[in-house]
Write an enzyme that holds these catalytic residues in place. Structure first.
Site, mmCIF file in Angstrom:
data_model
loop_
_atom_site.group_PDB
_atom_site.id
_atom_site.type_symbol
_atom_site.label_atom_id
_atom_site.label_comp_id
_atom_site.label_asym_id
_atom_site.label_seq_id
_atom_site.Cartn_x
_atom_site.Cartn_y
_atom_site.Cartn_z
ATOM 1 N N GLU A 93 0.830 -1.213 0.000
ATOM 2 C CA GLU A 93 0.000 0.000 0.000
ATOM 3 C C GLU A 93 0.861 1.258 0.000
ATOM 4 O O GLU A 93 0.548 2.242 -0.669
ATOM 5 C CB GLU A 93 -0.942 0.022 1.211
ATOM 6 N N ASP A 120 3.710 -4.151 -5.826
ATOM 7 C CA ASP A 120 4.283 -5.436 -5.402
ATOM 8 C C ASP A 120 5.809 -5.372 -5.427
ATOM 9 O O ASP A 120 6.485 -5.836 -4.511
ATOM 10 C CB ASP A 120 3.817 -6.576 -6.326
HETATM 11 ZN ZN ZN Z 1 -2.695 -2.651 -4.625
#
Ligand code: ZN
Length: 415
Positions: free
Chosen positions: A280, A361
């Site tokens: 996030e 990611d």
């Molecule tokens: Zn995401």
């Protein structure tokens, strides 16, 4: 172009969308069915065959149901447009002799209510039968009803003043009214996203500051290491409504906060929760939120430019069953047109969104959480009974996130 031509063009696009979406839906169902028997190799170490079968059954049930719901809602929309009901309803409110803005607002809210009630049996079935059967639903009937009433009241409070302002700009701001209306609506949207986490979200959920302890300490340390200013970490009682889990950032500027669902915390280890948080933070660091906001403003701008071109074009109104042009009519007509005339742009938005997910990611992996992110994603995928084998064309078209397999592979490649 007369109203008959406009109807024909609308119908062509309407059915193009319906046929294409149904085709994708069927393709995906067949693919799940075909891959059902054996756990795909890349998941073999993490997913047992019973869980895999449960994922397949859940996604088949949801896919079939959504095909049915789509067909029914298409029928409802066509009936509403071509029965002349829109025009009659509009005339009904005009005859009330209230202020024309009030008649316009009442008309738009009535159409929204009709659409809501048309969709209601499907949302009830989805939640209280389908989700219930797989153990996801935690909502009671009374909470559902309370949510509905609150949302309705809220949309009156938020949208009635906005609509009145737009009508007023159309009336009195001259030929450049639509630029002013765009600026006003964009500002309004920013304002709502600022107050959303503080005023609106708490109406539906309880947000508690994450309690002191090792997770809080680790989060503070992680944020410090990534030089990220956290304004607050909150736990949301998502379990009141559903067992599905999630985490997100909300708000802008100083109202920004991290929200973790209680369902997420109960199923992940602390390090996995940190990996999700690092993902996030990756979104924030890469300014994805601002890009999304810029894209939505660009679409808003285009929408107002189109309204400006069309809002006095009589044949368009006649094609949708209206007996006269009106400010309220053009907004309703455009909302019915937005799906059929833009559905082919869907992959553009989902591709960008998936790129952002890959970037976030990679950010989490670079921060040292590659393994934890992988196990977190796998665990969440299992918990949410994610479709582990969507048809590639279906996921390309619809998925805002890469598939679980794609994400795991990309994180491994980033190691
Ligand atoms: Zn995401």
């Amino acid at each position: 172009m007369n109203s008959g031509d406009i109807r024909l063009i609308y119908l062509i696009f309407f059915f193009l969308e319906l046929v294409w979406e149904s085709f994708l839906g069927f393709l995906n169902l067949r693919y799940i069915q075909k891959t059902r028997g054996r756990v795909p190799e890349e998941f073999a170490a993490f997913v047992d065959s019973a869980t895999y079968e449960r994922c397949a059954a859940y996604n088949l049930a949801r896919g079939r149901f959504s095909l049915l719901a789509q067909a029914a809602s298409s029928l409802g929309v066509l009936a509403l447009i071509f029965s002349g009901a829109l025009g009659s309803l509009d005339a009904f409110f005009r005859e009330w002799n209230t202020h024309p803005y009030i008649a316009g607002i009442l008309f738009i809210f009535s159409v929204s209510l009709i659409l809501y009630f048309l969709a209601l049996p499907f949302s009830l079935y989805s939640r209280f039968v389908l989700e219930e059967r797989y153990g996801f639903n935690k909502m009671t009937g009374s909470l559902f009803a309370r949510d509905a009433v609150k949302s309705l009241a809220l949309s009156v409070i938020v949208f009635a003043p906005l609509l009145a302002a737009l009508f007023w700009f159309m009336d009195s701001a001259g030929p450049l009214w639509w630029l002013i209306a765009f600026g006003f609506t964009a500002g309004f949207q920013l304002f709502v996203s600022l107050v959303y986490p503080l005023l609106i979200a708490p109406l539906f959920n309880k947000f508690t500051a994450l309690e002191e302890g090792s997770l809080k300490e680790k989060i503070t340390a992680l944020a410090g290491r990534l030089s990220f200013h956290i304004k607050g970490v909150f736990v949301m009682d998502g379990s009141r409504r559903s067992r599905h889990s999630n985490a997100y950032f909300t708000g802008l500027g100083s109202a920004k906060r991290i929200v973790l669902f209680d369902t997420l915390l109960s199923s992940l280890t602390e390090d996995e929760a940190l990996a999700v948080l690092a993902h996030e933070i990756g979104h924030e660091k890469k300014k994805h939120l601002y890009r999304r906001l810029a894209a939505s403003f660009a679409m808003l701008f285009a929408a107002f430019a189109i309204v400006n071109l069309l809002y006095r074009w009589e044949p368009l109104f006649a094609a949708f069953g209206f007996s006269a042009v009106s400010y309220q009519g053009i907004f309703v007509i455009l909302s019915f047109c937005s799906g059929p005339f833009t559905f082919f742009l869907t992959p553009l938005f989902t591709c960008v969104s998936r790129l952002h997910e890959y970037q976030a990611d990679r950010y989490a992996a670079a921060a040292g959480y590659a393994r934890e992110l992988q196990t977190a994603l796998l665990r969440l995928g299992k918990d949410n009974l994610a479709n582990l084998t969507p048809h590639p064309l279906f996921s390309f078209w619809h998925y805002s996130h890469p598939t679980l397999g794609e994400r795991i592979a990309a994180i491994s490649a980033a190691l």
